[in-house]
Design a protein around this motif. Structure first.
Motif, PDB file in Angstrom:
ATOM      1  N   THR A   1      18.746 -19.777 -20.861  1.00 42.72           N
ATOM      2  CA  THR A   1      19.376 -20.762 -19.978  1.00 42.72           C
ATOM      3  C   THR A   1      18.498 -21.006 -18.751  1.00 42.72           C
TER       4      THR A   1
ATOM      5  N   SER B   1      17.118 -24.700 -17.750  1.00 46.62           N
ATOM      6  CA  SER B   1      17.441 -25.174 -16.411  1.00 46.62           C
ATOM      7  C   SER B   1      16.179 -25.555 -15.645  1.00 46.62           C
TER       8      SER B   1
ATOM      9  N   LEU C   1      24.434 -25.526 -20.007  1.00 45.19           N
ATOM     10  CA  LEU C   1      23.092 -24.971 -20.109  1.00 45.19           C
ATOM     11  C   LEU C   1      22.986 -24.022 -21.301  1.00 45.19           C
TER      12      LEU C   1
END
Length: 233
Positions: A207, A211, A196
């Protein structure tokens, strides 16, 4: 059956001439080739990034010497839906003279179009492609043999395939880019070649953001897979 996908430049096609001279793209919604009358009837989605250019392109198409019938159903901003009947082109007659047939929708942009045509055997395919070279320019992008079993399987499961296509179209640009990049970079491999963090650096976001985009896209696709599984014959 031999299925051929080619990038075609016909010298007598109204759509190709128009897309070469104007910023308009054509996507087939329906087509009907009348071999007796030597005409092709189509219903097309016409798109342009500029409303004025769309109007200019439609006018040029309507007035093309190879246009037999033209009717505009709707026009809004940069899109229009039209019905046309054009005289059979050299490429169309060559395909039909060799027993060929259209196997998929076509799209025309920037002076060329993607054709999907089928022939019953390899010898006929090669003869047709040889004759096409005499009056057209084209590049064969793919040529494959389809068994009757594969063809019938595709026809039987068209609804399942449509479900998957709808899910792909439902992805936002960000979701699609994220999933495509993740797959290309090896995020879904074991062990992973990407994380990620590396994906976040790729898109210059956090991140958490990458995600979130990944999960939303995966959720849409997985839902469609489950729905498609129920429809598979």
């Amino acid at each position: 059956m031999i299925d051929v996908t080619m990038d075609m430049e016909q010298f007598d096609c109204p759509f190709i001439d128009t897309s070469a001279d104007h910023d308009v793209d054509f996507s087939a919604m329906h087509w009907q080739l009348d071999t007796a009358a030597e005409q092709l009837e189509t219903r097309l989605l016409v798109e342009s990034s500029d409303r004025y250019e769309l109007g200019e392109g439609l006018a040029a198409l309507r007035d093309h010497e190879n246009m037999a019938e033209y009717k505009q159903f709707s026009k809004q901003d940069g899109t229009a839906i039209i019905r046309t009947v054009i005289e059979e082109t050299n490429a169309m007659s060559t395909i039909t003279d060799h027993g060929g047939y259209i196997t998929g929708p076509f799209r025309i942009a920037d002076g060329s179009e993607q054709w999907q045509v089928g022939f019953d055997d390899e010898a006929t395919t090669e003869a047709a492609l040889h004759d096409l070279e005499k009056g057209n320019e084209f590049v064969v992008e793919d040529q494959s043999e389809l068994s009757m079993e594969s063809l019938f399987d595709t026809m039987r499961n068209a609804n399942a395939a449509s479900t998957m296509l709808d899910a792909c179209r439902d992805l936002t640009d960000v979701e699609r880019d994220t999933i495509e990049t993740a797959a290309e970079e090896g995020y879904f491999e074991s062990p992973r070649d990407a994380t990620l963090s590396t994906l976040a650096d790729e898109f210059d976001v956090s991140t958490a953001a990458v995600s979130k985009n990944m999960r939303r896209g995966e959720k849409k696709l997985l839902r469609s897979v489950v729905a498609a599984l129920d429809r598979i014959n």
